[in-house]
Scaffold this active site. Structure first.
Site, PDB file in Angstrom:
ATOM      1  N   SER A  26       3.738   6.071   0.612  1.00 41.38           N
ATOM      2  CA  SER A  26       3.017   7.287   0.952  1.00 41.38           C
ATOM      3  C   SER A  26       1.975   6.970   2.033  1.00 41.38           C
ATOM      4  O   SER A  26       2.335   6.479   3.105  1.00 41.38           O
ATOM      5  CB  SER A  26       2.401   7.893  -0.316  1.00 41.38           C
ATOM      6  N   MET A  27       0.700   7.180   1.766  1.00 44.04           N
ATOM      7  CA  MET A  27      -0.324   6.847   2.748  1.00 44.04           C
ATOM      8  C   MET A  27      -0.255   5.373   3.119  1.00 44.04           C
ATOM      9  O   MET A  27      -0.528   4.983   4.249  1.00 44.04           O
ATOM     10  CB  MET A  27      -1.710   7.180   2.201  1.00 44.04           C
TER      11      MET A  27
END
Length: 178
Positions: A26-27
């Site tokens: 994700s991030m």
């Protein structure tokens, strides 16, 4: 991101004398990607492979206009939707009070990330995602191929944003790619 990446590059410098890989979820995929670019700028060794998990290719954030910070209610609703944190944690006010500042900092880091053009990396990239992740499509994963001059593959596995929690197929693919 502009403060985090140089600090990470400095922190891992003494470990770059052996083979390594980056896996970012994700991030974390944006962090891993930007860290690899920073290592290249510094003339340091690059990862043998970069694996971006459950993330759109960074060029989707070209000219990104950061949205306003989410309210606590919005942030918690997003965490529930992604199913990345146990409900017991999200339902415990004392625990939430303790971790909310870190969650806000993570959200701010990614919400304010803006991609800038740079030549593709010379290391292989793999993009992983969950088949049921409604926010990350096959096209989002496939676009990571533009970020490398080496080999690229996109793989999807059963599950949502946190597909890897129960996917044997993921574990086999990860072992193969590493």
């Amino acid at each position: 991101m502009s403060a985090l990446i140089p600090a990470l590059a400095a922190a891992i410098d003494s470990y770059l004398d052996r083979p390594f890989a980056f896996f970012g979820h994700s991030m974390g995929a944006a962090v891993a990607f930007e860290l690899a670019r920073e290592l290249r700028r510094r003339g340091r060794p690059l990862p043998r492979i970069l694996i971006a998990s459950a993330a759109r290719a960074p060029q989707f954030r070209r000219n990104h206009v950061p949205p306003p910070p989410p309210s606590d209610t919005e942030l918690l609703a997003e965490l529930r939707r992604l199913e990345g944190m146990p409900a017991e944690v999200l339902d415990d006010p004392a625990l939430l009070h303790a971790i909310l500042p870190a969650l806000r900092a993570d959200a701010a880091l990614y919400r304010n990330y803006i991609y800038t053009d740079d030549p593709p990396l010379p290391c292989p990239i793999r993009a992983y995602g969950g088949l049921d992740d409604v926010r990350i499509t096959r096209e989002h994963l496939a676009a990571w191929g533009e970020q490398t001059t080496a080999t690229f593959a996109a793989r999807q596995f059963p599950g949502g944003h946190f597909y890897f929690k129960q996917s044997d197929a993921f574990r086999c693919a990860l072992a193969e790619d590493l």
